[in-house]
Write an enzyme that holds these catalytic residues in place. Structure first.
Site, mmCIF file in Angstrom:
data_model
loop_
_atom_site.group_PDB
_atom_site.id
_atom_site.type_symbol
_atom_site.label_atom_id
_atom_site.label_comp_id
_atom_site.label_asym_id
_atom_site.label_seq_id
_atom_site.Cartn_x
_atom_site.Cartn_y
_atom_site.Cartn_z
ATOM 1 N N GLU D 60 0.811 -1.221 0.000
ATOM 2 C CA GLU D 60 0.000 0.000 0.000
ATOM 3 C C GLU D 60 0.838 1.263 0.000
ATOM 4 O O GLU D 60 0.444 2.280 -0.582
ATOM 5 C CB GLU D 60 -0.951 0.009 1.201
ATOM 6 C CG GLU D 60 -2.227 -0.812 0.992
ATOM 7 C CD GLU D 60 -2.025 -2.307 1.184
ATOM 8 O OE1 GLU D 60 -0.901 -2.709 1.538
ATOM 9 O OE2 GLU D 60 -2.980 -3.071 0.969
ATOM 10 N N HIS D 129 -11.582 -4.932 9.346
ATOM 11 C CA HIS D 129 -12.076 -4.794 7.981
ATOM 12 C C HIS D 129 -13.434 -4.099 7.940
ATOM 13 O O HIS D 129 -14.190 -4.288 6.985
ATOM 14 C CB HIS D 129 -12.227 -6.166 7.315
ATOM 15 C CG HIS D 129 -10.959 -6.794 6.848
ATOM 16 N ND1 HIS D 129 -10.019 -7.266 7.709
ATOM 17 C CD2 HIS D 129 -10.467 -7.015 5.597
ATOM 18 C CE1 HIS D 129 -9.005 -7.785 7.009
ATOM 19 N NE2 HIS D 129 -9.254 -7.635 5.742
HETATM 20 C C1 TPP Z 1 -2.428 -4.443 4.176
HETATM 21 C C2 TPP Z 1 -3.426 -5.308 3.503
HETATM 22 N N1 TPP Z 1 -3.610 -5.173 2.183
HETATM 23 C C3 TPP Z 1 -4.521 -5.926 1.541
HETATM 24 C C4 TPP Z 1 -5.249 -6.856 2.213
HETATM 25 C C5 TPP Z 1 -6.315 -7.661 1.504
HETATM 26 N N2 TPP Z 1 -5.871 -9.038 1.344
HETATM 27 C C6 TPP Z 1 -6.286 -9.986 2.186
HETATM 28 S S1 TPP Z 1 -5.615 -11.465 1.841
HETATM 29 C C7 TPP Z 1 -4.739 -10.833 0.560
HETATM 30 C C8 TPP Z 1 -3.847 -11.719 -0.223
HETATM 31 C C9 TPP Z 1 -2.782 -12.276 0.616
HETATM 32 O O1 TPP Z 1 -1.988 -13.115 -0.140
HETATM 33 P P1 TPP Z 1 -0.955 -14.095 0.532
HETATM 34 O O2 TPP Z 1 -0.055 -13.333 1.431
HETATM 35 O O3 TPP Z 1 -0.312 -14.858 -0.569
HETATM 36 O O4 TPP Z 1 -1.804 -15.052 1.458
HETATM 37 P P2 TPP Z 1 -2.899 -16.144 1.057
HETATM 38 O O5 TPP Z 1 -4.224 -15.467 1.146
HETATM 39 O O6 TPP Z 1 -2.575 -16.650 -0.298
HETATM 40 O O7 TPP Z 1 -2.787 -17.200 2.103
HETATM 41 C C10 TPP Z 1 -4.987 -9.492 0.408
HETATM 42 C C11 TPP Z 1 -4.401 -8.639 -0.636
HETATM 43 C C12 TPP Z 1 -5.036 -6.967 3.595
HETATM 44 N N3 TPP Z 1 -5.740 -7.824 4.345
HETATM 45 N N4 TPP Z 1 -4.108 -6.196 4.210
#
Ligand code: TPP
Ligand code: TPP
Ligand code: MG
Ligand code: MG
Lengths: 330, 325, 330, 325
Positions: D60, D129
């Site tokens: 971000e 959230h």
């Molecule tokens: C700071 C922030 N940005 C965006 C999100 C929204 N978000 C939730 S899960 C996710 C993807 C996360 O990917 P990864 O780290 O690969 O974990 P996975 O869900 O694949 O286990 C995002 C972008 C968030 N929760 N926090």
């Protein structure tokens, strides 16, 4: 990695745990389809070997820090399954009395120190817990699970550097399931392995393991946790895996290339592990027993959670502060 | 009673608590070997050693995160954020993690930790090193917030913050670090959630915080002597918990409320207090509620500009004189 | 690195610029001692070769992003010296009319796109400018200067990954002067080179240069800026250097080990460069002329800045918004 | 007039501006190929291509920083922060860099950019959230802030935000994404800084924002029908600039002010408005100013808990009925 050194009891425990995680996640999905899980939820279907491998390797007083995709990690520490399912359903019996929901499962008594829903934040927090273990000389280890996408956020960088400089007993585990939410990790990351290819930036060894092989995860966990306990400092482990379902309950995962899921289903950690146990001579009846026990446990937990009432509205203004209340004025 | 500077009182408060409780540890940037950029933590490293007093990389998220992780596993960390403006780089840790974790876990996780930070203007440092952001913290449920105005208060409120079982942010006032004042000898522990009536008057209740307390008191003297307007001055001290009893009762007595805030106008703590008074004290009010705040602009750096942006004694006098009869 | 390829004119320009930066920084310090500089200030004494090397290499429409230690970088782009000194003194003639001060020097007309006083923030901003150049096909390059300590903050990590994934024309330049504020960088960093040892974490080449050698900096700048202009993406350069004075005006720099400063003074970039020019046959008179010209320029700027009045108080409520005002209500 | 959902109106607003102005670009996480987690940007990638509609890593600070750097060099970026809670991870970029840069550079740097973000509760997502944080942004000088309540408004205010020469944060209401409403055909551009009187009454002026506008309107119907209390409902729409003229004149007519805020109580936008009214409208007030806000707690996730935490129609009715005569 030679996995011969793992004993039969441990292997059965690894299978048992993977089964429980698998069945419980499937049940969570069923409950969502029945509209009983109201908020979002992020399943670990396909990724169970990682939670199980670490879960079995950890000492009861070690600490787990995980993400919104945290059902498996919380259960792997021995948290009540009724408490987990109850929390997903927003019931009184939930681990958090309905106040946290699926994304914040926590069971401090079991060392499950919280599920963190904002990407990256828990990496420094895990380092802080490790600092406290180091400070008090307890030889506890903090294990911090996160996704591939998380390796691109600032807090990842700060936590890794900090943990190495302070030589903290913390193990950072990147579960690389190839996707952030709906975006392939390769399209937003400068290196192939978002975590492991950065280990050298912190003076750490590059470690990539097969995250669909509970034995390999287990042995890796034991190795680096032992080192950390003895003052050898942190490790960064990237475990390659795949989630069978979408990112969250709302996601049909249409962005995946054709055949990808099928390919990974052939490396399903639970099936594979069953095959290995059979090959190693574990009787079919033993395996079946484990499976029916796990299913029964999930059924019982489901029934108990469903029987639990909605949380009392009093809870809304409880537990902001240590005195149990929420008063901001006199 | 010994006379201490505000900066020495900070160090004294931390030292008092570290000596008392082995679980208290202190971390921040340039805080140990160098004693802090404001020299408010000089001597702590020598007294308590590098195990308990620790220099950190420029990694505010790691610093605050580490404090959080340590607090939930049995330590009682004090973390320094050098300038309060930098809370923004770790705001997720503060506002989303630390503030919410006890609640989200339904009380399972306790976070007895303190964040100390240098707040406010007066040093000609410009808009990124001079903000008064106590209202940022006040707006987030789950944080306790204090802003001491005197050496005695800063020592006592730091001690209270360390002993408190919840996360507390202590906003130290940059421009007060060199101020001297009496500090009680021996152990000194204050109480969160208590305002102090610094001056009693009849015509108007002025509610102020930190540096503005001193300006309000000076203004009150001028108003009394030169304009025959007699002001009560309340030092809020603690924004969360907020001592509404003292504020409401003092406003009831004078019938008028003036807030004096260093924060830029919109959504300042004064707005909250004004809204409470306009509800609960409405029938006791004899006239409009006035807010004297920094105009809603980032802070300029040149000395004359800065001096004329945050509320000055002259401006407080002028505005009260023009509007309170 | 062979520096033979640099022509005489360029060399004289590099010397001239280093002299101006050196003399102007010294003057800033004198003015502080006379209590004419009211806020803080962070000098680049000893680090001039980096600002000069890049300053000479950059195209007029390239962009500089720097930190609170930004006097040299801003001047190196051709910003008015009167404007710089005036800003330090909080005068009307200041680059920012007294509203920014020493830590925020900016001269957009010259491509000096701001001095950023909160660690790390300008790295992503520079990437954004580079994106805009790429989007519009202008072949402009953004150059972003920061310190060794900055390589440990989250924004560093995000900016580097982002810039590489988007292949942006941005050059990240870490001026490693061995200290964050008062803390030796080695004591808070997991690797020896806080920036360069992390290049591989973003798929970038490791580049360490002698930051006290303007020729080496210049050639490195030309090389990577040319590559970036042609679509070759970002670079991360770590320039080793040393600041002769304390971190900021208030710092006596007592934390330095004995002899360290003296050692670095022997590698003073300005003296060294003078020696090299002499060796290459530049006449002493030419060097002297450059020196007296630079001094005169600083004297004139000082006089002009001192003659300027304090900024009008009207400015306080000006330029929050593009309409010139500060109104938040009707 | 076409009927659109709020989410489709978001995409329509962005598309309208991207079609008009080549300098408008859009970036965020999972926004392009996937059309956003709230499906509010579906179709943009197809229409405008991967050069203008870009998926980002989970970074971000880089996203907002990139928008800032692009804006100061001639583009007009729209950046998405998926949930408004995540503004905290890039708060330095928003509050310290973007908000202050024009002022600190005395107007040299212009930042025509838009940050869009999904704000507010109602989805059972829990405390990290679900926050309504429009007051965080309002508290920072240099940011313009809008929070549209209808499909037409969200389209028109996004368009106005894109055309505005200053940084604007658009708080989209998560729980309104599926709401349908009439949106003017053809180009539709609204104006920042204008409140809308959504309902006219005699007894009390209710000032609300985003989701709370709908709840206030429903409550007003009930109050009128069942309790004979007639309410004006003002939709603030724009917190900065703030349409104080409309608010003050509507409060003057009814003599009473009630704010209905989704943000947790302390330092909410309602406090600011209350303080303005308590000053400038004091003599027109017939009774106390009331604030109906989310209690000052992090948000719980279970459905019954969440529903009983943010102000409900029932609570608005009850509190107004109990206190307005
Ligand atoms: C700071 C922030 N940005 C965006 C999100 C929204 N978000 C939730 S899960 C996710 C993807 C996360 O990917 P990864 O780290 O690969 O974990 P996975 O869900 O694949 O286990 C995002 C972008 C968030 N929760 N926090
Ligand atoms: C986020 C943040 N944390 C802390 C500071 C205070 N601070 C100002 S300069 C500095 C040291 C920076 O070190 P380095 O990056 O090496 O740059 P140098 O000053 O040596 O040029 C620190 C910690 C800051 N400005 N911003
Ligand atoms: Mg992933
Ligand atoms: Mg440095």
């Amino acid at each position: 990695m030679s996995t011969n050194s793992i004993g039969r009891e441990t292997r059965l425990e690894l299978y048992r745990l993977q089964l429980e995680l698998r069945y419980c996640e499937k049940r969570a999905y069923d409950l969502f389809l029945q509209n009983l899980v109201k908020g979002t939820s992020h399943l670990s279907l396909g990724q169970e070997a990682i939670a199980a491998g670490f879960g079995v390797a950890m000492r009861p007083d070690d600490w787990t820090f995980c993400t919104y995709r945290g059902h498996a990690h919380t259960l792997a520490r021995g948290a009540s399954m009724t408490g987990v399912l109850g929390e997903l359903m927003g019931r009184e019996c939930g681990l958090l009395g309905g106040k946290g929901g699926s994304m914040h499962l926590t069971d401090v008594a079991k060392g499950a120190m919280g599920s963190y829903a904002i990407i990256g934040a828990h990496l420094p927090v895990a380092a802080g817990a490790a600092w406290s273990a180091q400070y008090r000389g307890t030889e506890q280890v903090a294990v911090c699970f996160f996704g591939d996408g998380t390796a691109n956020i600032g807090a990842f960088h700060e936590a890794l550097n900090f943990a190495v400089v302070w030589k903290l007993p913390v193990i950072f585990v990147c579960e690389n399931n190839l996707y952030m939410e709906y975006t392939p990790i390769g399209s937003v990351t400068a290196v192939e392995h978002p975590a492991a290819d950065r280990a050298s930036a912190y003076g750490l060894e590059k470690v990539v393991v097969d995250g669909n092989d509970a034995d390999e995860v287990y042995l890796t966990a034991v190795k680096y946790m032992n080192r950390a306990r003895k003052g050898g400092g942190p490790a960064l482990i990237e475990a390659m895996t795949y989630r069978h379902s979408g990112h969250s309950r709302a996601d049909p995962a249409k962005y995946r290339p054709e055949g990808e899921l099928e390919q990974w289903l052939q490396r399903d950690p639970v099936n594979r592990y069953r095959g290995r146990l059979a090959q190693l001579g574990v009787a079919e009846a033993t395996l079946k027993d484990l499976e029916s026990d796990a299913l029964r446990k999930v059924d019982e937990a489901t029934a108990a959670a469903r029987a639990s009432s909605p949380p009392s509205l009093d809870g809304i203004e409880k537990n902001v502060w240590a005195d149990g209340g929420a008063a901001w004025r006199n | 009673m010994a006379e201490l500077t505000y900066r020495d009182a900070v160090a004294a408060g931390i030292a008092q608590e570290m000596a008392r409780d082995e679980r208290v540890v202190f971390l921040g940037e340039d805080v140990a070997a160098a004693g802090g950029v404001f020299k408010a933590t000089v001597g702590l490293l020598e007294k308590f050693g590098p195990r308990r007093v620790r220099d950190c990389p420029i990694s505010e998220q790691a610093i605050i995160g580490a404090a959080m992780g340590a607090a939930m596993t049995g330590l009682r960390p004090i973390a320094e954020i050098m300038f309060s403006d930098f809370l923004a780089v770790c705001w997720d840790m503060v506002a989303n993690e630390i503030a919410k974790t006890r609640y989200m876990t339904n009380g399972q996780i306790a976070l007895p930790l303190v964040i100390r930070t240098a707040n406010g203007a007066g040093s000609r440092f410009g808009a990124q090193h001079s903000q008064a952001v106590e209202n940022w913290a006040m707006a987030v449920p789950g944080l306790k917030v204090v802003a001491p105005a005197t050496p005695a208060d800063v020592k006592g409120l730091i001690a209270a913050a360390v002993r408190d079982p919840d996360p507390v942010i202590v906003f130290e006032q940059k421009s007060l670090y060199s101020m001297k004042g009496e500090v009680p000898d021996g152990e000194h522990v204050d109480q969160l959630g208590r305002a102090k009536v610094r001056r009693q008057g009849k015509d108007c209740t002025v509610v102020a915080l930190a540096l503005m307390v001193h300006r309000a008191l000076e203004a009150a003297e001028v108003l009394e002597k030169e304009h025959g307007i007699s002001c009560t001055v309340v030092d809020v001290r603690s924004l969360v918990p907020l001592d509404t009893q003292t504020i409401l009762s003092e406003v009831s007595k004078t019938g008028r409320l003036v807030t004096v805030e260093e924060n830029p106008r919109l959504c300042g703590w004064g707005a909250e207090i004004a809204s409470i008074v306009a509800d609960e004290c409405f029938w006791d009010l004899d006239g409009p509620i006035m807010r004297i705040a920094t105009p809603h602009v980032p802070l300029p750096s040149a000395d004359q500009l800065e001096d004329n942006t945050i509320p000055s004694v002259e401006r407080i006098v002028r505005e009260i004189r023009e509007r309170i009869d």
